[in-house]
Design a protein around this motif. Structure first.
Motif, mmCIF file in Angstrom:
data_model
loop_
_atom_site.group_PDB
_atom_site.id
_atom_site.type_symbol
_atom_site.label_atom_id
_atom_site.label_comp_id
_atom_site.label_asym_id
_atom_site.label_seq_id
_atom_site.Cartn_x
_atom_site.Cartn_y
_atom_site.Cartn_z
ATOM 1 N N ALA A 1 46.899 25.854 27.369
ATOM 2 C CA ALA A 1 45.461 26.090 27.227
ATOM 3 C C ALA A 1 44.882 26.492 28.577
ATOM 4 O O ALA A 1 45.341 26.023 29.619
ATOM 5 C CB ALA A 1 44.756 24.840 26.713
ATOM 6 N N LYS A 2 43.884 27.378 28.521
ATOM 7 C CA LYS A 2 43.221 27.830 29.743
ATOM 8 C C LYS A 2 41.730 27.963 29.464
ATOM 9 O O LYS A 2 41.325 28.543 28.450
ATOM 10 C CB LYS A 2 43.778 29.187 30.183
ATOM 11 C CG LYS A 2 43.046 29.791 31.362
ATOM 12 C CD LYS A 2 43.626 31.144 31.727
ATOM 13 C CE LYS A 2 42.839 31.772 32.846
ATOM 14 N NZ LYS A 2 43.425 33.038 33.298
ATOM 15 N N VAL A 3 40.935 27.428 30.375
ATOM 16 C CA VAL A 3 39.489 27.606 30.367
ATOM 17 C C VAL A 3 39.119 28.083 31.759
ATOM 18 O O VAL A 3 39.672 27.601 32.750
ATOM 19 C CB VAL A 3 38.767 26.283 30.037
ATOM 20 C CG1 VAL A 3 37.267 26.458 30.100
ATOM 21 C CG2 VAL A 3 39.184 25.761 28.678
ATOM 22 N N PHE A 4 38.210 29.040 31.847
ATOM 23 C CA PHE A 4 37.864 29.556 33.178
ATOM 24 C C PHE A 4 36.389 29.852 33.300
ATOM 25 O O PHE A 4 35.666 29.979 32.321
ATOM 26 C CB PHE A 4 38.681 30.817 33.508
ATOM 27 C CG PHE A 4 38.305 32.006 32.672
ATOM 28 C CD1 PHE A 4 37.358 32.901 33.119
ATOM 29 C CD2 PHE A 4 38.904 32.228 31.439
ATOM 30 C CE1 PHE A 4 37.013 34.007 32.362
ATOM 31 C CE2 PHE A 4 38.567 33.328 30.683
ATOM 32 C CZ PHE A 4 37.619 34.221 31.131
ATOM 33 N N HIS A 5 35.984 29.951 34.552
ATOM 34 C CA HIS A 5 34.628 30.365 34.916
ATOM 35 C C HIS A 5 34.775 31.314 36.103
ATOM 36 O O HIS A 5 35.697 31.169 36.896
ATOM 37 C CB HIS A 5 33.789 29.156 35.334
ATOM 38 C CG HIS A 5 32.481 29.543 35.935
ATOM 39 N ND1 HIS A 5 31.409 29.933 35.175
ATOM 40 C CD2 HIS A 5 32.095 29.642 37.220
ATOM 41 C CE1 HIS A 5 30.398 30.235 35.973
ATOM 42 N NE2 HIS A 5 30.796 30.065 37.214
ATOM 43 N N TYR A 6 33.880 32.287 36.201
ATOM 44 C CA TYR A 6 33.902 33.134 37.403
ATOM 45 C C TYR A 6 32.498 33.389 37.893
ATOM 46 O O TYR A 6 31.533 33.373 37.137
ATOM 47 C CB TYR A 6 34.663 34.447 37.176
ATOM 48 C CG TYR A 6 33.974 35.451 36.283
ATOM 49 C CD1 TYR A 6 33.068 36.352 36.801
ATOM 50 C CD2 TYR A 6 34.251 35.504 34.926
ATOM 51 C CE1 TYR A 6 32.434 37.287 35.994
ATOM 52 C CE2 TYR A 6 33.635 36.426 34.113
ATOM 53 C CZ TYR A 6 32.734 37.323 34.648
ATOM 54 O OH TYR A 6 32.112 38.235 33.847
ATOM 55 N N ASP A 7 32.434 33.609 39.203
ATOM 56 C CA ASP A 7 31.210 34.014 39.873
ATOM 57 C C ASP A 7 31.461 35.366 40.516
ATOM 58 O O ASP A 7 32.575 35.648 40.956
ATOM 59 C CB ASP A 7 30.831 33.016 40.975
ATOM 60 C CG ASP A 7 30.422 31.678 40.406
ATOM 61 O OD1 ASP A 7 29.504 31.641 39.560
ATOM 62 O OD2 ASP A 7 31.023 30.655 40.801
ATOM 63 N N ILE A 8 30.448 36.179 40.571
ATOM 64 C CA ILE A 8 30.563 37.467 41.284
ATOM 65 C C ILE A 8 30.044 37.240 42.693
ATOM 66 O O ILE A 8 28.924 36.779 42.893
ATOM 67 C CB ILE A 8 29.789 38.569 40.550
ATOM 68 C CG1 ILE A 8 30.401 38.770 39.170
ATOM 69 C CG2 ILE A 8 29.792 39.858 41.375
ATOM 70 C CD1 ILE A 8 29.710 39.797 38.315
#
Length: 50
Positions: free
Chosen positions: A42-49
């Protein structure tokens, strides 16, 4: 890799940071150990620019 926690000999949770282009990712990975090695289940992610 930022951190890894083992829940036992065959399960783990990892927090990983990486950048792809202008996106800075934080990934949360759940892993299980099989006969063939460690696998992400399982993978959960968040990103910021940035």
């Amino acid at each position: 890799m930022q951190s890894i926690e083992f829940a036992g000999p065959k399960t783990a949770f990892a927090r990983v940071n990486c950048a792809i282009g202008e996106r800075y990712f934080t990934d949360f990975l759940t892993l299980i150990r099989t006969e063939d090695g460690w696998r992400i289940i399982a993978k959960v992610f968040h990103y910021d620019i940035v």
